[in-house]
Scaffold this active site. Structure first.
Site, short mmCIF file in Angstrom:
data_model
loop_
_atom_site.label_atom_id
_atom_site.label_comp_id
_atom_site.label_asym_id
_atom_site.label_seq_id
_atom_site.Cartn_x
_atom_site.Cartn_y
_atom_site.Cartn_z
CB CYS A 2 -1.01 0.03 1.28
SG CYS A 2 -1.91 -1.51 1.36
NE ARG A 27 4.80 1.99 -0.78
CZ ARG A 27 5.60 2.27 0.11
NH1 ARG A 27 6.70 2.64 -0.28
NH2 ARG A 27 5.19 1.51 1.24
CD1 TRP A 72 0.00 -6.15 -3.34
CD2 TRP A 72 -0.20 -6.66 -1.14
NE1 TRP A 72 0.14 -7.27 -3.20
CE2 TRP A 72 0.31 -7.74 -2.06
CE3 TRP A 72 -0.44 -6.94 0.11
CZ2 TRP A 72 0.80 -9.17 -1.35
CZ3 TRP A 72 0.03 -8.27 0.66
CH2 TRP A 72 0.45 -9.10 -0.20
CG ASN A 98 0.24 2.45 3.70
OD1 ASN A 98 -0.69 2.39 2.81
ND2 ASN A 98 1.41 3.11 3.01
N GLY A 99 -0.93 -0.77 6.65
CA GLY A 99 -0.56 -1.56 7.84
C GLY A 99 -1.74 -2.55 8.05
CD GLU A 467 17.45 -13.39 -6.39
OE1 GLU A 467 16.56 -13.69 -5.40
OE2 GLU A 467 16.99 -12.51 -7.14
CE LYS A 471 14.56 -12.09 -8.77
NZ LYS A 471 14.32 -11.12 -8.11
CD GLU A 474 10.27 -12.23 -7.22
OE1 GLU A 474 11.35 -12.12 -7.90
OE2 GLU A 474 9.98 -11.61 -6.38
CG HIS A 490 20.57 -36.57 -0.18
ND1 HIS A 490 20.96 -37.64 0.50
CD2 HIS A 490 21.57 -35.80 -0.31
CE1 HIS A 490 22.55 -37.43 0.59
NE2 HIS A 490 22.67 -36.63 -0.04
CE LYS A 584 11.92 -2.96 -5.97
NZ LYS A 584 12.34 -4.07 -6.44
C1 AGP Z 1 12.46 -9.67 -4.92
O1 AGP Z 1 12.51 -9.97 -6.35
C2 AGP Z 1 11.34 -9.72 -4.19
N1 AGP Z 1 10.32 -9.25 -4.92
C3 AGP Z 1 11.28 -9.91 -2.71
O2 AGP Z 1 11.68 -11.28 -2.63
C4 AGP Z 1 12.25 -8.81 -1.88
O3 AGP Z 1 13.50 -9.15 -2.05
C5 AGP Z 1 11.53 -8.94 -0.25
O4 AGP Z 1 10.47 -8.76 -0.22
C6 AGP Z 1 12.56 -8.19 0.70
O5 AGP Z 1 12.41 -6.75 0.20
P1 AGP Z 1 13.56 -5.66 0.53
O6 AGP Z 1 14.78 -6.01 0.00
O7 AGP Z 1 13.08 -4.48 0.14
O8 AGP Z 1 13.57 -5.87 2.16
#
Ligand code: AGP
Length: 589
Positions: A2, A27, A72, A98-99, A467, A471, A474, A490, A584
């Site tokens: 948000c 965001r 959001w 927000n929250g 990672e 990626k 996502e 395993h 974000k």
């Molecule tokens: C990354 O591609 C993400 N969308 C997500 O995992 C992000 O890294 C995570 O939410 C942490 O965010 P920050 O780096 O703003 O703390």
């Protein structure tokens, strides 16, 4: 997640707020709304989906004051009814939040008993009813907002617009709140980026601080004590606030290419600036690194660098899984928090827990003035510029490059660390060629109809595998798992069938032979093996070519995965810059 944006100033507030909300779009949000005050009443517009090219100037072009919100969804589905702002029963004020109000169920039940009705499923509306109820006795909106705010539990930042006078009240706890100070205009927002084109003066509020615009003037109050205070006005650095695709089709590709500079920018520090943190690390009984998502993987990689380069016994923690460590946190320990936004609720909570036990907090953050920076004893900026694509790319490699130099500095070899990064940065500049892009596009079109992918890495590339998989997930919404190559036999190998794409990361390191064995094992079970490597091999059916990055190789090999995710996402027709369901800045738990 948000975003809040409030404005008071010249006529045309509706469009100013819309522009501000658009600058908060990165965001992540699923619905939005704005409310402006004009002639003693409030006019609201709320919609589900993206803001798009809507123009509100004909509707209420004379309004000079209003608030807006990008939502959001947490409590209640993505509907117009649940979108903020929410209005008081008598229309006397509107509120956006927000929250999460953690005690909302209890409060809601209480107000329902008192006869209040609710038109949305949100926890936010509870705050509105709480203010209405408090107003019955206090008769003053500012007092009612303050008293209501003190009743809430959880991390909440709210903004309120009054219908009967030109008044905006905003209070912060948890989610960020900043006030931009222009010439005869003020901006109330979740981040400074949203008004960076209008003013470079801002006040960054701390938790439990309230700002009120009333009678043409701003007042700052500590909500706990009720006392007014003089705020510190900061000057923002505008060089890092441009938001522009600069000719690229998407922010994601632009930000991937920017890594030729950003990994170098992240280490533009003097050795003396690292010294206090290095000293704290040397004297610490325990050193922890912490983060979530991509930043969590960077935290893991930084702990790896500290262990292998500097023999520091660094332990990686996940922000949201620190409970079992709380009793171990002690004065003199060091916790290094990693975050692009500096506002991730899970990470901030972990930091607050550690800080309360006397642990020294270091952080590597991209957003200036963010909460995490303010909580830190040793704060460092990645200086990557705005990362607008929700999926993190350049922030990750910047965090890695900073972490590598920290490890070298901890080993008494600061300059060597910087040279490694400078060399790799030059190599990355030459890496982005049309030939590489066509090659990766080709791989993407060959595998985009597959549903399951696996990524295997070992040693320095364990986190690259995690990672890399994140990626692809996502951006493509496909099922992708990253594993330590050692896990293969395993259990994971049971998932491999004819044609399953398996990415095998082969670095120029001691694990080369093991990774070839792994490639052979999955290949003999029918996998389509894609090497992410510096050298070709007959074991690979295809390959994302790279170059040897030495100790900085994790910042190199991940780029192949970022590009593959991008081209796969584009081939699938996905919104690569704003993938579904993601935010974000994850400011709620
Ligand atoms: C990354 O591609 C993400 N969308 C997500 O995992 C992000 O890294 C995570 O939410 C942490 O965010 P920050 O780096 O703003 O703390």
């Amino acid at each position: 997640m948000c975003g809040i944006f409030g404005y008071v100033g010249s006529p045309g507030a509706s469009n100013t707020i819309l522009t501000g909300l658009k600058r908060l779009e990165y965001r992540g949000y699923d619905s939005w709304g704005i409310a402006v005050k004009h002639n003693g009443s409030i006019d609201m517009t709320k919609q589900v989906g993206a803001i798009g090219d809507i123009d509100l100037s004909n509707k209420l072009n004379r309004a000079c004051i209003g608030i807006g919100h990008t939502r959001w969804a947490t409590h209640g589905g993505t509907t117009v009814n649940n979108a903020h702002p929410h209005i008081a029963t008598d229309g006397s004020f509107v509120l956006a939040q927000n929250g999460i109000v953690e005690n909302y169920q209890h409060l809601k039940a209480e107000f329902e008993k008192k006869g209040y009705s609710f038109v949305s499923e949100t926890d936010t509306e509870v705050i509105v009813r709480l203010i209405e109820d408090t107003l019955k006795t206090t008769r003053d909106l500012t007092t009612a907002v303050r008293e209501a705010f003190l009743t809430l539990t959880g991390r909440n930042t709210i903004i309120v617009l009054s219908a009967d006078s030109d008044r905006i009240i905003a209070v912060r706890n948890g989610s960020p709140l900043v006030v931009g100070i222009g010439d005869d205009e003020f901006f109330f927002s979740s981040d400074t980026l949203s008004f960076a084109d209008k003013t470079s003066s801002a006040v960054l509020l701390e938790n439990h601080e309230m700002v009120k615009f009333d009678n043409g003037k701003l007042t700052f109050v500590n909500v706990m004590t009720g006392k007014a205070f003089d705020p510190q006005i900061q000057t923002l650095d505008h060089t890092t606030t441009t938001i522009d695709k600069e000719g690229y089709d998407h922010y994601m590709l632009k930000e991937i290419v920017e890594q030729r500079d950003t990994i170098r920018e992240a280490v533009q520090y003097d050795e003396s600036e690292f010294a206090p943190l290095v000293n704290a690390i040397h004297n610490a009984k325990s050193v922890y690194t912490v983060g979530a998502g991509t930043a969590g993987f960077a935290a893991g990689q930084i702990a790896y660098f500290l262990r292998t380069v500097a023999s520091v016994n660094a332990v990686e923690l996940k922000s949201y899984e620190t409970l079992g460590f709380e009793n171990h946190f002690a004065k003199g320990d060091v916790l290094i928090a990693v975050s692009q936004s500096g506002e991730t609720a899970d990470t901030i909570e972990a930091v607050e827990k550690a800080k309360s036990k006397g642990v020294a907090i270091a952080s590597i953050v991209n957003m200036m003035g963010s909460s995490l920076i303010r909580l830190s004893d040793h704060a460092f900026l990645t200086r990557s510029g705005p990362e607008i694509c929700v999926a993190s790319t350049k922030a990750y490699t910047a965090q890695l490059s900073w972490g590598l130099v920290l490890a070298f500095a901890s080993a008494g070899k600061f300059k060597d660390g910087v040279s490694v990064i400078n060399r790799v940065s030059k190599q990355i500049s030459g890496y982005f060629t049309d030939e590489l892009f066509s090659r990766i596009k080709g791989i993407a079109s060959g595998i985009c109809s597959n549903e399951h992918f696996f990524v295997l890495g070992k040693g320095q590339h364990y986190y690259t595998a995690l990672e890399g998989a994140l990626k692809i997930k996502e951006i493509t919404y496909k099922h992708v798992e990253g594993f330590a190559a050692g896990e293969l036999k395993h259990g994971v190998i049971a998932l491999i069938e004819k044609g399953t794409p398996v990415f095998v990361i082969v670095g120029d390191d001691e694990h080369r032979a093991d990774m070839y064995t792994v490639a052979a094992e999955v290949k003999s079970r029918g996998a389509y093996v894609i090497g992410v490597a510096d050298r070709t091999s007959t074991l690979f059916d295809d390959m994302i070519p790279s170059f040897p990055g030495g100790i900085a190789d994790p910042a190199v090999k991940i780029i192949g995965f970022q590009l593959l995710s991008y081209f796969l996402g584009v081939a699938l027709g996905n919104n690569v810059d704003k993938p579904r369901n993601l935010a974000k800045s994850v400011t709620v738990k």
